[in-house]
Design a protein around this motif. Structure first.
Motif, PDB file in Angstrom:
ATOM      1  N   VAL A 121      79.802  29.853  31.631  1.00 28.75           N
ATOM      2  CA  VAL A 121      80.098  28.425  31.291  1.00 28.75           C
ATOM      3  C   VAL A 121      80.773  28.314  29.851  1.00 28.75           C
ATOM      4  CG1 VAL A 121      78.852  26.260  30.523  1.00 28.75           C
ATOM      5  CG2 VAL A 121      77.752  27.701  32.335  1.00 28.75           C
ATOM      6  N   PRO A 122      81.990  28.111  30.037  1.00 30.38           N
ATOM      7  CA  PRO A 122      82.808  28.123  28.770  1.00 30.38           C
ATOM      8  C   PRO A 122      82.484  26.938  27.846  1.00 30.38           C
ATOM      9  CG  PRO A 122      84.169  27.369  30.405  1.00 30.38           C
ATOM     10  CD  PRO A 122      82.859  27.534  30.723  1.00 30.38           C
ATOM     11  N   ILE A 123      82.239  27.311  26.262  1.00 26.22           N
ATOM     12  CA  ILE A 123      81.797  26.154  25.457  1.00 26.22           C
ATOM     13  C   ILE A 123      83.252  25.942  24.638  1.00 26.22           C
ATOM     14  CG2 ILE A 123      80.723  25.421  23.360  1.00 26.22           C
ATOM     15  CD1 ILE A 123      78.232  27.116  24.157  1.00 26.22           C
ATOM     16  N   LEU A 124      84.363  24.976  25.238  1.00 25.88           N
ATOM     17  CA  LEU A 124      85.288  24.723  24.671  1.00 25.88           C
ATOM     18  C   LEU A 124      85.387  23.906  23.212  1.00 25.88           C
ATOM     19  CD1 LEU A 124      88.476  24.475  25.251  1.00 25.88           C
ATOM     20  CD2 LEU A 124      88.304  22.499  26.359  1.00 25.88           C
ATOM     21  N   ALA A 159      82.878  19.888  35.057  1.00 23.94           N
ATOM     22  CA  ALA A 159      81.617  20.001  35.686  1.00 23.94           C
ATOM     23  C   ALA A 159      80.815  21.041  35.228  1.00 23.94           C
ATOM     24  CB  ALA A 159      81.693  19.796  37.054  1.00 23.94           C
ATOM     25  N   ASN A 160      81.450  22.325  34.912  1.00 24.29           N
ATOM     26  CA  ASN A 160      80.709  23.692  34.570  1.00 24.29           C
ATOM     27  C   ASN A 160      81.238  24.062  33.147  1.00 24.29           C
ATOM     28  OD1 ASN A 160      79.115  24.048  37.130  1.00 24.29           O
ATOM     29  ND2 ASN A 160      81.017  24.197  38.116  1.00 24.29           N
ATOM     30  N   ALA A 161      81.346  23.291  32.216  1.00 23.76           N
ATOM     31  CA  ALA A 161      81.569  23.799  30.976  1.00 23.76           C
ATOM     32  C   ALA A 161      81.105  22.532  29.894  1.00 23.76           C
ATOM     33  CB  ALA A 161      83.200  23.361  30.916  1.00 23.76           C
ATOM     34  N   VAL A 162      81.301  23.168  28.708  1.00 27.56           N
ATOM     35  CA  VAL A 162      80.620  22.364  27.563  1.00 27.56           C
ATOM     36  C   VAL A 162      82.055  22.103  26.513  1.00 27.56           C
ATOM     37  CG1 VAL A 162      79.370  22.347  25.694  1.00 27.56           C
ATOM     38  CG2 VAL A 162      78.262  23.502  27.758  1.00 27.56           C
ATOM     39  N   ILE A 163      82.139  20.966  26.296  1.00 26.52           N
ATOM     40  CA  ILE A 163      82.937  20.718  24.940  1.00 26.52           C
ATOM     41  C   ILE A 163      82.259  20.792  23.663  1.00 26.52           C
ATOM     42  CG2 ILE A 163      84.815  19.382  23.740  1.00 26.52           C
ATOM     43  CD1 ILE A 163      85.704  18.527  26.843  1.00 26.52           C
ATOM     44  N   ALA A 164      82.808  21.429  22.839  1.00 26.07           N
ATOM     45  CA  ALA A 164      82.233  21.196  21.596  1.00 26.07           C
ATOM     46  C   ALA A 164      83.360  20.739  20.301  1.00 26.07           C
ATOM     47  CB  ALA A 164      81.869  22.457  20.796  1.00 26.07           C
ATOM     48  N   TYR A 165      83.105  19.376  19.854  1.00 25.31           N
ATOM     49  CA  TYR A 165      83.869  18.930  18.945  1.00 25.31           C
ATOM     50  C   TYR A 165      83.810  19.351  17.648  1.00 25.31           C
ATOM     51  CZ  TYR A 165      85.859  15.854  15.442  1.00 25.31           C
ATOM     52  OH  TYR A 165      86.421  15.228  14.416  1.00 25.31           O
ATOM     53  N   GLU A 166      84.467  20.162  17.045  1.00 24.68           N
ATOM     54  CA  GLU A 166      84.276  20.833  15.851  1.00 24.68           C
ATOM     55  C   GLU A 166      85.560  20.520  14.846  1.00 24.68           C
ATOM     56  OE1 GLU A 166      81.140  24.122  16.180  1.00 24.68           O
ATOM     57  OE2 GLU A 166      83.327  25.137  16.390  1.00 24.68           O
ATOM     58  N   PRO A 167      85.355  19.388  14.014  1.00 24.78           N
ATOM     59  CA  PRO A 167      86.446  19.089  12.947  1.00 24.78           C
ATOM     60  C   PRO A 167      86.397  20.359  12.214  1.00 24.78           C
ATOM     61  CG  PRO A 167      84.437  17.579  12.679  1.00 24.78           C
ATOM     62  CD  PRO A 167      84.049  18.460  13.834  1.00 24.78           C
ATOM     63  N   VAL A 168      87.725  20.932  11.907  1.00 23.91           N
ATOM     64  CA  VAL A 168      88.089  22.102  11.373  1.00 23.91           C
ATOM     65  C   VAL A 168      87.450  21.864   9.750  1.00 23.91           C
ATOM     66  CG1 VAL A 168      89.503  23.714  10.663  1.00 23.91           C
ATOM     67  CG2 VAL A 168      89.762  22.727  12.579  1.00 23.91           C
TER      68      VAL A 168
END
Ligand code: PEP
Length: 248
Positions: A121-124, A159-168
Motif C-alpha cells: 500500500v503506497p503512502i503517496l 482504493a489501495n493507497a493512502v495520500i499524505a498531504y504534507e506541506p513542505v
C-alpha cells in the motif's frame, strides 16, 4: 466511516538498541488506541520491526522503493524485497525524496505503481513549498502531483493507497498547518478524486503530515477530511507518538 491511520516516519534515525526500546514503549501503550497504527523504518531495521511487531496491531513499512522490479540497480530496494519483510506500507514521494534526490512526479508515479504491483500500500506524499503557497498555487501543485499517479495507475488504484498531504513548510519546522488550512487542501484532494470516482473518494484515507504533536493532533484529526497523520519527529518518542495515536 473511514478509520484513522497514524503512521510514524522514522526517517534516517534509530539503531537496534533505541528501536527496541521505542517499539516496546509503543506496544505497551496501544491498549487505548483505536486508530490504525504503522511505522515506516529504515531498510536495515525491517527485520527487527517484523520480529517485534508481528502479531501486534501495528503494521510496518519502508520509506522508499525502487521503481524497478529487479536488475542492475546498485543500492536500490525492490518492492518484492519489502514483501520479504512483510511490509504493508511504503512511503513514496516524500518531499525530502523530491527535493533532496530530485524525484519527479513521474518517478514517484512509477514507484507508486511498482509498490502496488507487489501488493504494497503506497503512502503517496504530496504538498507545496512555502513559496508555492504564497504564490497561491497550492492546489495546482497538489493536483499535478496526484495527476501523475492518476495518469499511470488510474483512479481505482487509490482504493489501495493512502495520500499524505504534507506541506513542505510544515515538515520538521515546528510550524503546523492550521486545522483550517489543512482541511481546505484535504477537501480539495477528496473533491478532485470524487469527480472521478465517488466510492474511491469516500473511502480514501488522506493523512496530514507536518509537525504533528500530541498537543495539536486532536484539532487536526477532528477535521472531516483529515484521516490521521504521517508523523516524523514525534514518532521517535513512544509517549508523544502514543498521544497522537490516541487522538486518532
Ligand atoms: C514527515 O517526515 O513526513 C513529517 C511530517 O515530519 P514531522 O512530523 O517531523 O514534521
Amino acid at each position: 466511516m473511514r478509520r484513522k491511520l497514524i503512521a510514524g516516519n522514522w526517517k534516517m534515525h534509530g539503531n537496534l538498541v533505541d528501536n527496541e526500546a521505542l517499539l516496546h514503549g509503543i506496544l505497551a501503550g496501544m491498549g487505548d488506541v483505536k486508530a490504525g497504527v504503522a511505522v515506516s523504518v529504515p531498510f536495515p531495521y525491517l527485520a527487527q520491526v517484523k520480529a517485534k511487531l508481528a502479531g501486534s496491531r501495528i503494521a510496518w513499512g519502508a520509506q522508499n522503493v525502487s521503481q524497478h522490479a529487479k536488475g542492475a540497480y546498485t543500492g536500490e530496494i525492490s518492492a518484492a524485497m519489502l514483501n520479504d519483510f512483510e511490509c504493508k506500507y511504503v512511503i513514496v514521494g516524500h518531499s525530502e525524496r523530491r527535493a533532496v534526490y530530485g524525484e519527479s512526479d513521474q518517478l514517484v508515479a512509477e514507484k507508486y505503481a511498482a509498490a502496488q504491483t507487489a501488493g504494497l500500500v503506497p503512502i503517496l506524499c504530496v504538498g507545496e513549498t512555502l513559496e508555492e503557497r504564497e504564490s497561491g498555487v497550492t492546489e495546482a501543485v497538489v493536483a499535478r502531483q496526484i495527476d501523475a499517479v492518476l495518469a499511470k495507475s488510474g483512479v481505482i488504484s487509490l482504493a489501495n493507497a493512502v495520500i499524505a498531504y504534507e506541506p513542505v513548510w510544515a515538515i520538521g519546522t515546528g510550524r503546523t498547518a492550521s486545522p483550517e488550512q489543512a482541511q481546505a487542501v484535504h477537501a480539495f484532494i477528496r473533491g478532485k478524486i470524487r469527480g472521478l470516482d465517488a466510492d474511491v473518494a469516500n473511502n480514501l484515507v488522506i493523512q496530514y503530515g507536518g509537525s504533528v504533536k500530541g498537543a495539536n493532533a486532536a484539532e487536526l484529526f477532528v477535521q472531516p477530511d483529515i484521516d490521521g497523520g504521517l508523523i516524523g519527529g514525534a514518532s521517535l518518542s513512544a509517549e508523544e507518538f502514543l498521544a497522537i495515536c490516541r487522538a486518532g
